[in-house]
Design an enzyme around this catalytic site. Structure first.
Site, PDB file in Angstrom:
ATOM      1  N   THR A  11       0.803  -1.221   0.000  1.00 30.36           N
ATOM      2  CA  THR A  11       0.000   0.000   0.000  1.00 30.36           C
ATOM      3  C   THR A  11       0.837   1.274   0.000  1.00 30.36           C
ATOM      4  O   THR A  11       0.304   2.334  -0.323  1.00 30.36           O
ATOM      5  CB  THR A  11      -0.938   0.038   1.218  1.00 30.36           C
ATOM      6  OG1 THR A  11      -0.167  -0.104   2.414  1.00 30.36           O
ATOM      7  CG2 THR A  11      -1.949  -1.108   1.139  1.00 30.36           C
ATOM      8  N   TYR A  87      12.685 -21.412   7.170  1.00 31.21           N
ATOM      9  CA  TYR A  87      11.500 -21.453   6.311  1.00 31.21           C
ATOM     10  C   TYR A  87      11.749 -22.417   5.155  1.00 31.21           C
ATOM     11  O   TYR A  87      12.804 -22.390   4.529  1.00 31.21           O
ATOM     12  CB  TYR A  87      11.222 -20.049   5.779  1.00 31.21           C
ATOM     13  CG  TYR A  87       9.780 -19.767   5.409  1.00 31.21           C
ATOM     14  CD1 TYR A  87       8.782 -19.800   6.371  1.00 31.21           C
ATOM     15  CD2 TYR A  87       9.427 -19.432   4.103  1.00 31.21           C
ATOM     16  CE1 TYR A  87       7.467 -19.511   6.047  1.00 31.21           C
ATOM     17  CE2 TYR A  87       8.118 -19.142   3.766  1.00 31.21           C
ATOM     18  CZ  TYR A  87       7.138 -19.180   4.742  1.00 31.21           C
ATOM     19  OH  TYR A  87       5.839 -18.897   4.420  1.00 31.21           O
ATOM     20  N   ASP A  96       9.217  -8.437   4.331  1.00 30.80           N
ATOM     21  CA  ASP A  96       8.770  -7.809   5.571  1.00 30.80           C
ATOM     22  C   ASP A  96       8.727  -8.810   6.725  1.00 30.80           C
ATOM     23  O   ASP A  96       9.074  -8.468   7.867  1.00 30.80           O
ATOM     24  CB  ASP A  96       7.405  -7.148   5.385  1.00 30.80           C
ATOM     25  CG  ASP A  96       6.335  -8.099   4.856  1.00 30.80           C
ATOM     26  OD1 ASP A  96       6.684  -9.178   4.319  1.00 30.80           O
ATOM     27  OD2 ASP A  96       5.145  -7.768   4.958  1.00 30.80           O
ATOM     28  N   ASP A 117       2.478  -8.770  12.994  1.00 29.36           N
ATOM     29  CA  ASP A 117       2.619  -7.617  12.105  1.00 29.36           C
ATOM     30  C   ASP A 117       1.276  -7.382  11.431  1.00 29.36           C
ATOM     31  O   ASP A 117       0.865  -8.127  10.536  1.00 29.36           O
ATOM     32  CB  ASP A 117       3.710  -7.896  11.072  1.00 29.36           C
ATOM     33  CG  ASP A 117       4.039  -6.677  10.211  1.00 29.36           C
ATOM     34  OD1 ASP A 117       3.347  -5.653  10.346  1.00 29.36           O
ATOM     35  OD2 ASP A 117       4.976  -6.763   9.397  1.00 29.36           O
TER      36      ASP A 117
END
Length: 247
Positions: A11, A87, A96, A117
């Protein structure tokens, strides 16, 4: 050492300027030209760019002509970070999420931490003992939930976020807009609380760090002690840049 990091989100584009580990200033909503002007004004020694949206290539090349030191194009799968990344698919991991985990690990180098978050999406990620990123969950953010109810149904209206994020939200809506507001906002809080409870069941001394643009909404509504660090992602990006400069 002065550093500048910027995060191209879904955004907005946001930057943070650090002097050593102190955040000097931050702003969001920048264009490329505005960012380049900011670089010329702040004169950082080193710069890092990260994105969860568009490629950073168009942003990186002009920076190389303005910055004398290191310019890092952050890629979670390949850029060295001061944290073990467990991961399973690092090439699909959002910049992020990993940056927030790095920031949490730097703040809490030996304890278990859950990062919540709350932005475009709500991410809950586990940092084990301050040294390993394990992953977590991704769910629609608050505005995305409002938009989905409107766009994916025939008659439900588009309801906006409350202008005051700390205002009370009625549990029982007595009209359609109030019912949507209750379902989205109270439902999201219950969802995050439930996840926190499940993580705390496995790690009783777990710390929870709340970050992101909607942190102000969740802060007064989540039970238990919560650390609120809205700029956690920027802090993590800064620590990743420092790691690459020093190594």
């Amino acid at each position: 050492m002065r550093t500048l990091v910027f995060d191209i989100g879904n955004t907005a584009v946001k930057y943070g300027c650090f002097e050593d580990d102190v955040l000097l200033e931050t702003a969001a909503g920048l264009t490329l030209d505005q960012l380049l002007t900011t670089v010329q004004r702040l004169q950082p020694q080193h710069v890092l760019a990260a994105s969860v949206a568009a490629s950073t290539a168009d942003w990186i090349e002009p920076l190389r002509h303005l910055v004398a030191g290191t310019v890092v194009e952050f890629a979670p799968a390949t850029t060295p970070v001061p944290l073990r990344n467990a991961y399973a698919t690092p090439h699909t991991l959002g910049a992020d999420r990993l940056a927030a985990a790095v920031g949490a690990a730097w703040l809490r180098p030996s304890g278990d931490t859950l990062v919540v978050d709350a932005g475009t999406a709500i991410k809950c990620d586990w940092v084990e003992r301050g040294h390993t990123f394990r992953g977590g969950s991704i769910a629609p953010g608050l505005r995305m939930r409002f938009a989905a109810l409107h766009q994916l149904t025939g008659r439900l209206p588009l309801v906006a976020m409350p202008t005051d994020p700390t205002a009370a939200v009625a549990l029982m809506g007595d009209d359609t807009q109030a019912a949507i507001r209750s379902g989205v906002l109270n439902g999201a809080v219950a969802e995050v609380e439930g996840l926190i409870a499940r993580y705390r069941a496995s790690s009783p001394r777990l710390a929870v760090i709340l970050a992101g643009g909607d942190a102000r909404f969740f802060q007064p509504r989540l039970k238990g002690h919560i650390f609120v660090i809205p700029e956690l992602v920027l802090l993590g990006l800064h620590r990743i840049l420092v790691h690459n400069v020093e190594n």
